[in-house]
Design a protein around this motif. Structure first.
Motif, PDB file in Angstrom:
ATOM      1  N   ILE A  41       2.631   1.690  -3.526  1.00 18.37           N
ATOM      2  CA  ILE A  41       1.715   2.183  -4.560  1.00 18.37           C
ATOM      3  C   ILE A  41       1.302   3.625  -4.268  1.00 18.37           C
ATOM      4  N   GLY A  42       0.963   3.887  -2.999  1.00 19.56           N
ATOM      5  CA  GLY A  42       0.557   5.241  -2.630  1.00 19.56           C
ATOM      6  C   GLY A  42       1.652   6.262  -2.840  1.00 19.56           C
ATOM      7  N   SER A  63       0.825  -1.207   0.000  1.00 20.51           N
ATOM      8  CA  SER A  63       0.000   0.000   0.000  1.00 20.51           C
ATOM      9  C   SER A  63       0.859   1.258   0.000  1.00 20.51           C
ATOM     10  N   CYS A  66      -2.344   7.425  -0.356  1.00 22.62           N
ATOM     11  CA  CYS A  66      -1.948   8.320  -1.440  1.00 22.62           C
ATOM     12  C   CYS A  66      -2.519   9.715  -1.223  1.00 22.62           C
ATOM     13  N   SER A  77      -4.102   1.832  -0.506  1.00 21.64           N
ATOM     14  CA  SER A  77      -3.243   2.618  -1.395  1.00 21.64           C
ATOM     15  C   SER A  77      -3.869   3.969  -1.717  1.00 21.64           C
ATOM     16  N   ILE A 107      -5.728  -3.807  -0.488  1.00 21.63           N
ATOM     17  CA  ILE A 107      -4.567  -3.054  -0.983  1.00 21.63           C
ATOM     18  C   ILE A 107      -5.024  -1.825  -1.767  1.00 21.63           C
TER      19      ILE A 107
END
Length: 237
Positions: free
Chosen positions: A36-37, A33, A114, A110, A106
């Motif tokens: 990606i974030g 997470s 983010c 994420s 996830i």
């Protein structure tokens, strides 16, 4: 507590290469997470500080929505809400994505981290010293090179203290993954509690595991801050 550990230590800690432990699932949720974030937050932060409202307003709306609603609700909407649409179930890729509770967790984590990370990085970019930018422009930098070599590296360094808090909060937020039937630390603790009715011991083990991971993350970020923010420390004359 010893009885629960003897019975459930494999579920909490052990990974045999096929079945992940609760600890491994929690760490994987956290790392995936955050990764990606983080990658999404960098370009979004640049868009967030853009003077063009057509670019900054959609990002502002996205961060407002995800920071203004509980993560638990976001996870439920992604895990149970989106999958209820027929066009999602009718497509093989989207059906496989949203049918998995792990994938949904996830995705929710994420998008949530983010949004917070975007605002952290955007705030650091806004607070940059005007002299840094002017010095870079005096060397002939502009546009992409200015962001790549000056603005983004400086903002990332100064964002470390705030970002470390976001990482800790994200670790704590992974505890809602059990809602999507993800076998994380808290899900194992709930299973142990259901089997033994020893609530304090079962959830106490989960608390100790979260506490240990938090201390390790704090130590890592302290070393990172000492290394990358050393130039901000006061110096003896």
């Amino acid at each position: 507590m010893i009885d629960i550990l003897a019975q459930f230590w494999r579920a909490f800690l052990y990974w045999d290469g096929q079945r992940f432990s609760g600890l491994a699932v929690t760490l994987w949720l956290l790392v995936a997470s955050l990764a990606i974030g983080f990658m999404l937050a960098l370009p979004l932060a640049v868009a967030r500080v853009c003077p063009n409202r057509c670019i900054s307003t959609p990002v502002r709306l996205y961060t407002y929505v995800f920071r203004g609603t509980p993560l638990y609700v976001q996870l439920l909407l992604i895990y149970t809400g989106i999958y209820s649409f027929g066009f999602i179930r009718s497509r093989e890729i989207s059906d496989a994505l949203f049918r998995s509770g792990f994938n949904c967790a996830i995705l929710a984590f994420s998008l949530n981290t983010c949004a917070y990370t975007t605002e952290i990085f955007a705030g650091a970019m806004r607070s940059m010293s005007h002299g840094e930018v002017e010095a870079a422009r005096a060397y002939g930098m502009s546009g992409f090179n200015l962001y790549r070599r000056i603005i983004i590296p400086s903002a990332l360094r100064r964002s470390l203290p705030l970002y470390s808090n976001e990482v800790i909060l994200m670790l704590h937020a992974t505890s809602v993954a059990f809602t999507a039937t993800v076998p994380d630390i808290l899900k194992v603790a709930r299973n142990a509690n259901s089997a033994t009715y020893q609530s304090f011991q079962a959830f106490g083990i989960a608390a100790l595991l979260y506490l240990t991971i938090s201390f390790a993350l704090v130590a890592v970020f302290r070393r990172a801050e000492h290394h990358w923010l050393r130039y901000l420390a006061p110096r003896a004359l």
